[in-house]
Each structure stands twice: as structure tokens, then as C-alpha cells.
Scaffold this motif. Structure first.
Motif, PDB file in Angstrom:
ATOM      1  N   CYS A 185       0.874  -1.177   0.000  1.00 29.33           N
ATOM      2  CA  CYS A 185       0.000   0.000   0.000  1.00 29.33           C
ATOM      3  C   CYS A 185       0.904   1.217   0.000  1.00 29.33           C
ATOM      4  CB  CYS A 185      -0.899  -0.029   1.233  1.00 29.33           C
ATOM      5  SG  CYS A 185      -1.539   1.578   1.691  1.00 29.33           S
ATOM      6  N   PRO A 186       0.898   1.992  -1.096  1.00 26.57           N
ATOM      7  CA  PRO A 186       1.831   3.104  -1.209  1.00 26.57           C
ATOM      8  C   PRO A 186       1.679   4.140  -0.097  1.00 26.57           C
ATOM      9  CG  PRO A 186       0.440   2.941  -3.183  1.00 26.57           C
ATOM     10  CD  PRO A 186       0.026   1.839  -2.262  1.00 26.57           C
ATOM     11  N   VAL A 187       0.428   4.363   0.295  1.00 32.74           N
ATOM     12  CA  VAL A 187       0.177   5.336   1.352  1.00 32.74           C
ATOM     13  C   VAL A 187       0.858   4.878   2.641  1.00 32.74           C
ATOM     14  CG1 VAL A 187      -1.638   6.463   2.674  1.00 32.74           C
ATOM     15  CG2 VAL A 187      -2.029   5.891   0.291  1.00 32.74           C
ATOM     16  N   CYS A 188       0.820   3.571   2.874  1.00 33.59           N
ATOM     17  CA  CYS A 188       1.314   3.023   4.137  1.00 33.59           C
ATOM     18  C   CYS A 188       2.831   3.036   4.229  1.00 33.59           C
ATOM     19  CB  CYS A 188       0.828   1.587   4.308  1.00 33.59           C
ATOM     20  SG  CYS A 188      -0.954   1.448   4.206  1.00 33.59           S
ATOM     21  N   VAL A 189       3.530   2.847   3.118  1.00 33.65           N
ATOM     22  CA  VAL A 189       4.980   2.669   3.203  1.00 33.65           C
ATOM     23  C   VAL A 189       5.770   3.932   2.852  1.00 33.65           C
ATOM     24  CG1 VAL A 189       4.806   0.195   2.798  1.00 33.65           C
ATOM     25  CG2 VAL A 189       5.229   1.732   0.864  1.00 33.65           C
ATOM     26  N   THR A 190       5.081   4.993   2.409  1.00 35.35           N
ATOM     27  CA  THR A 190       5.799   6.247   2.154  1.00 35.35           C
ATOM     28  C   THR A 190       6.396   6.725   3.476  1.00 35.35           C
ATOM     29  OG1 THR A 190       4.297   6.802   0.371  1.00 35.35           O
ATOM     30  CG2 THR A 190       5.571   8.614   1.308  1.00 35.35           C
TER      31      THR A 190
ATOM     32  N   ARG B 163      -4.252  12.733   4.251  1.00 31.74           N
ATOM     33  CA  ARG B 163      -4.538  12.468   5.665  1.00 31.74           C
ATOM     34  C   ARG B 163      -3.434  11.680   6.361  1.00 31.74           C
ATOM     35  NH1 ARG B 163      -8.589   9.100   6.350  1.00 31.74           N
ATOM     36  NH2 ARG B 163      -8.536   9.482   8.562  1.00 31.74           N
ATOM     37  N   VAL B 164      -2.359  11.379   5.645  1.00 33.74           N
ATOM     38  CA  VAL B 164      -1.292  10.599   6.279  1.00 33.74           C
ATOM     39  C   VAL B 164      -0.605  11.449   7.338  1.00 33.74           C
ATOM     40  CG1 VAL B 164       0.833   9.307   5.916  1.00 33.74           C
ATOM     41  CG2 VAL B 164      -0.943   9.313   4.161  1.00 33.74           C
TER      42      VAL B 164
ATOM     43  N   MET C 238       2.632  -0.172  15.434  1.00 34.23           N
ATOM     44  CA  MET C 238       3.346  -1.401  15.127  1.00 34.23           C
ATOM     45  C   MET C 238       3.184  -1.768  13.655  1.00 34.23           C
ATOM     46  SD  MET C 238       2.365  -3.294  18.663  1.00 34.23           S
ATOM     47  CE  MET C 238       4.014  -3.904  18.806  1.00 34.23           C
ATOM     48  N   SER C 239       2.914  -0.759  12.820  1.00 34.84           N
ATOM     49  CA  SER C 239       2.606  -1.067  11.427  1.00 34.84           C
ATOM     50  C   SER C 239       3.761  -1.755  10.698  1.00 34.84           C
ATOM     51  CB  SER C 239       2.191   0.202  10.681  1.00 34.84           C
ATOM     52  OG  SER C 239       3.256   1.115  10.653  1.00 34.84           O
TER      53      SER C 239
ATOM     54  N   PRO D  55      -6.037   8.277  12.884  1.00 33.03           N
ATOM     55  CA  PRO D  55      -5.030   7.236  12.661  1.00 33.03           C
ATOM     56  C   PRO D  55      -3.687   7.577  13.318  1.00 33.03           C
ATOM     57  CG  PRO D  55      -5.330   8.582  10.679  1.00 33.03           C
ATOM     58  CD  PRO D  55      -6.277   9.123  11.714  1.00 33.03           C
ATOM     59  N   LEU D  56      -3.086   6.574  13.944  1.00 30.65           N
ATOM     60  CA  LEU D  56      -1.734   6.778  14.482  1.00 30.65           C
ATOM     61  C   LEU D  56      -0.691   6.405  13.435  1.00 30.65           C
ATOM     62  CD1 LEU D  56      -1.795   5.346  18.125  1.00 30.65           C
ATOM     63  CD2 LEU D  56      -1.851   7.717  17.386  1.00 30.65           C
ATOM     64  N   GLY D  57      -1.065   5.473  12.579  1.00 31.03           N
ATOM     65  CA  GLY D  57      -0.112   5.010  11.576  1.00 31.03           C
ATOM     66  C   GLY D  57      -0.738   5.017  10.201  1.00 31.03           C
ATOM     67  N   ALA D  58       0.123   4.964   9.187  1.00 27.42           N
ATOM     68  CA  ALA D  58      -0.365   5.067   7.816  1.00 27.42           C
ATOM     69  C   ALA D  58      -1.221   3.870   7.408  1.00 27.42           C
ATOM     70  CB  ALA D  58       0.813   5.221   6.867  1.00 27.42           C
ATOM     71  N   THR D  59      -1.008   2.700   8.004  1.00 29.06           N
ATOM     72  CA  THR D  59      -1.819   1.528   7.637  1.00 29.06           C
ATOM     73  C   THR D  59      -3.273   1.693   8.067  1.00 29.06           C
ATOM     74  OG1 THR D  59      -0.817   0.546   9.593  1.00 29.06           O
ATOM     75  CG2 THR D  59      -0.119  -0.319   7.478  1.00 29.06           C
TER      76      THR D  59
END
Ligand code: SF4
Lengths: 365, 90
Positions: free
Chosen positions: A62-67, A94-95, A314-315, A340-344
């Protein structure tokens, strides 16, 4: 709609589920790489319909999650500049960075705009010659063709007020990193169909052989996913490794040669940070020297900005299939899609958000 | 940004020297750059990501896998009364 409905056929899906049950004699852990597939699996309750012995773990695609957080911080710094029109795919806004996100920059007066294509950002640059237009070029091999073409076209037209903040990542090095980890649990992969549509699947063959795993490119609809899982289970049960393409209507071995050529002209392979995971060598794309004038990090002097992750999230473990989202103590408590605390948890393709949105809402068989 | 589903190409045009098109994605008309699918014709289906058509869907391959799946259905003792519990809307 053609090419959608037939891949959602309940009768066929059920038959595939029965085949999977029939073929499964042991416990197997399979990872789907792509966040789009994670979303579809959770939305359709596939993880809950599978035999108990098949565990799906959700990959880093997921690009949003790993940027990485530092790219987010650099984006926030650039977007806050007065002369800048900062453009991005909507889901990046929103990240959370360390203390704010792009929406907050916008509410503080920053000119932040959502675009659907990097060519739209280029059009904004043509229309606003006195402003600096920056596009946040994130994503996997699926967005690389679009981002490469925008830069290539800007160079061809001599558009000087356009630049890109690149955080472009690649799937195969991440698969290697996951398989090389001492506590890896993944025994087979569903490879991301649309990444393979661009890049083909030759790159997976050495990985499959070196780590003795099946790698099965598949699509996004329930029937595609179940068919991909069935093939992976068959190979696992027979002790086979290698790459078997099950998304033949879209994926060819050589991928899309025209797209690969333009990507290769504009980008070169570089080391990249992954949010929650850290540095993976050779896992990203950066602009080649000939296109360095389109590098927003250089243009705005933000390359020095670094950042460190919140220790609560812990993403990183979730993204590597070591942990399920609902194992995280903050899941659904301190951390929700609204906060959200994390991008995931931000992107609908993120495993944490997919669990939050779909788990518990289904009544399995 | 990666939930790409196929769309049908309705029109082809040229903008700033780039081959562009209008694609009907499940009833929504979107613009897409066609530079990466130079051979695409009107009426063909394609996968669109980030405003770019990335691949023409191969009709023969699609028909072939549907045929194989149909054989799977025919071979199985399928319980016709059962409903799949998953949602099929998009
Ligand atoms: S639930 Fe929230 S805090 Fe926990 S891993 Fe997911 S994004 Fe991070």
C-alpha cells in the motif's frame, strides 16, 4: 459490467473455495503483497471463508502506508511554501506526519490540491507559470509509469515550474526483505497483478527459486483471488516453487515494454526507506541525473529533513506479515480511521483500516 | 490509489502531443493517457492506474480462463441453494 461481473460469480467462488478445502492437508501461510488485494479480501470476507488452515497475511503493498515519515515531513515543508501549489493523490493528504498532515497545511492557507493523474499536476503548472507546482510522486510500479511520463513530458515541453517529490518503491526487494527475515512466516505469495502488468514477472523467478516459494500473480476480484490462492495451495502441497501467472488477461511475462522503457529513461534504482520497515537497499526509484532539475527535494532544499516514527504504532510488523492489525494494542482504541496513528490505518488499502472497516461486519458461512 | 478496475475505451484524442482517451470505468467516465497502450482501439477494455492505461485486457486469455473455470463448476457437486455471503458491489 464486462470483466468485472464474471469474476464475482458466487457459484464459481464457492466451487473454488471447495477446491481449496479439498486440496489443503496442512497449515499454510500465504501473503498477498498488494493493498488493493488486501482490501478486496477483507471486503469480501475471503479470509474468513477459507479453511482454517490457510492463513492470509497482508503485505506491504500500500503506497500510502509505506511512504516514509521523512517524505511526509518534506511534503509538509514544501506545501507550506508560499509560491507552491502542492499536488497529490487524495489518499496522501490524511497521512499523519510527526505533528500534522497535508489537510492541516491546507487549512493553514497552503495551496494543496488533489489530482487523479500527475498529468493534471503538469496542466496546473502550464496554467500557473508564476507558481511552483510540485507533485508528490509516491507509489509502487503501478504509479511509476504515470510519474515517469509526467517528468518526461515536462522535460520535452521545457516546463520549468514543475517538480516531483519522489518516494517511489519496488515490490521484489521488499519480498526479499520479508523472506530473509529470521522470523518470516510467509510460505507463498500472491503477486500484485497490476505491478506485474507493468513490470512482468521475470524478476520473481530468482526469488521463487532462491527461497523455494510459489509466487502467483493474480487479480483483484474474488474469483481471481480464490483462483490464485488455489494455485498457491496446490504448489505448496506438491512442494513446488516457481512463478505461475493466473492473471493472464492482464499480465504478460515481459510486462508493458513501452512503460518500462519510459520508467528506465527517467528513473534509476536507489535505496529507499519504507515507513515502519526501514531502509531496504535497491528498493526504490529516484530521478536520473538528466532529470535532476525536476527534483523537488533539491529545488526546495528539504533533503536534510529526517523524522522518526511514533513508538506506539506497530505497522512495521503488520506490513511484514508478522502481526495482524487487531494484535496491535492501539487498534480500534487510540487508533481508528478518523484518528489514525499510523499510515496503515489511513488508506483503505492499509491492512489496519481494512480490518477496522470490514471485520465483524460479515456473517461467514 | 491502486484499486484499479477495468474500463472500456470510448474516445481517443491528442493533447499536448500525448495520446489521451475517455474510459468508462463501471459507469464513470475518466480521462486516461494512452501512451503506454499505443495499439488500443475504441471499445477495448483496459486497466487504468493514476490516469494511465497500463494494459489492454486480452480477450482470448480471459475467455480461456472462464472456460476452464466453467469446467471446474461442471465437474463439482455444487450446491445450488447456497448463497455466497460476500458482497459483490463495488
Ligand atoms: S492499529 Fe494503528 S497504531 Fe496499530 S499498527 Fe495499525 S496503524 Fe499502527
Amino acid at each position: 459490467m464486462k470483466y468485472i461481473d464474471e469474476y464475482r460469480d458466487p457459484k464459481l467462488a464457492r466451487q473454488l473455495l471447495q477446491e481449496i478445502s479439498r486440496k489443503t492437508t496442512r497449515r499454510w501461510t500465504i501473503m498477498e503483497i498488494c493493498g488493493g488485494q488486501t482490501h478486496s479480501i477483507l471486503r469480501n470476507g475471503i479470509d474468513q471463508l477459507l479453511p482454517e488452515r490457510i492463513e492470509l497475511v497482508h503485505g506491504p503493498g500500500c503506497p500510502v502506508c509505506v511512504t516514509p515519515l521523512e517524505s511526509i515531513e518534506r511534503a509538509l515543508a514544501i506545501a507550506s511554501e508560499k509560491e507552491v501549489i502542492f499536488t497529490s493523490f487524495g489518499d496522501m493528504l490524511r497521512v499523519p506526519g510527526s505533528s500534522r498532515d497535508l489537510f492541516m497545511v491546507r487549512s493553514e492557507g497552503g495551496d494543496v490540491r488533489i489530482v487523479f493523474s500527475p498529468l493534471d499536476a503538469l496542466q496546473i503548472a502550464r496554467a500557473n507559470p508564476s507558481r511552483e507546482v510540485v507533485f508528490f510522486a509516491v507509489g509502487f510500479e503501478t504509479t511509476a509509469p504515470a510519474n515517469a511520463m509526467a517528468v518526461y513530458q515536462a522535460a520535452r515541453e521545457g516546463i520549468g515550474n514543475f517538480s516531483v517529490l519522489v518516494s517511489q518503491v519496488l515490490v521484489p526487494p521488499a519480498m526479499r526483505a520479508i523472506l530473509s527475515s529470521p522470523d518470516n512466516r510467509v510460505q507463498g505469495f500472491l503477486a500484485a497483478g497490476h505491478v506485474c502488468a507493468v513490470m512482468g514477472y521475470s524478476e520473481y523467478e530468482p526469488i521463487a527459486h532462491e527461497f523455494c516459494v510459489p509466487v502467483v500473480p493474480t487479480g483483484f476480484e474474488p474469483v481471481d483471488l480464490l483462483d490464485g490462492i488455489l494455485k498457491t495451495v496446490e504448489m505448496l502441497e506438491e512442494g513446488k516453487s516457481g512463478v505461475v501467472n493466473r492473471y493472464t488477461r492482464v499480465v504478460q511475462k515481459e510486462g508493458n515494454p513501452v512503460a518500462r522503457e519510459v520508467i528506465g529513461k527517467v528513473f534509476e534504482v536507489v535505496d529507499r526507506q519504507w515507513r515502519g520497515i526501514g531502509m531496504i537497499p535497491g528498493s526504490g526509484l529516484g530521478l536520473r541525473a538528466e532529470f535532476e532539475r525536476f527534483n523537488a527535494e533539491k529545488k526546495f532544499g528539504v533533503a536534510h529533513i529526517v523524522a522518526s516514527e511514533s513508538p506506539l504504532c506497530m505497522s512495521g510488523s503488520v506490513l511484514q506479515g508478522k502481526m495482524k492489525p487487531d494484535d496491535c494494542p492501539a487498534f480500534g482504541k487510540e487508533c481508528t480511521p478518523l484518528h489514525p496513528l499510523g499510515a496503515t490505518m489511513v488508506s483503505s488499502e492499509g491492512a489496519c483500516a481494512a480490518y477496522y472497516n470490514y471485520h465483524g461486519n460479515l456473517s461467514p458461512l | 490509489m491502486c484499486l484499479a478496475i477495468p474500463g472500456k475505451l470510448l474516445e481517443i484524442s491528442l493533447e499536448n502531443g500525448l495520446k489521451m482517451g475517455i474510459v468508462d470505468v463501471n459507469g464513470t467516465k475518466t480521462r486516461a493517457c494512452l501512451e503506454y497502450v499505443p495499439d488500443i482501439r475504441q471499445g477495448q477494455y483496459t486497466i487504468v492506474h493514476a490516469g494511465f492505461a497500463l494494459k489492454i485486457i486480452d480477450e482470448e486469455e480471459a475467455a480461456e480462463s472462464l472456460k476452464l473455470w466453467q469446467e471446474l463448476i461442471d465437474s463439482g457437486a455444487f450446491d445450488h441453494d447456497g448463497e455466497m455471503p460476500y458482497s459483490v458491489s463495488s
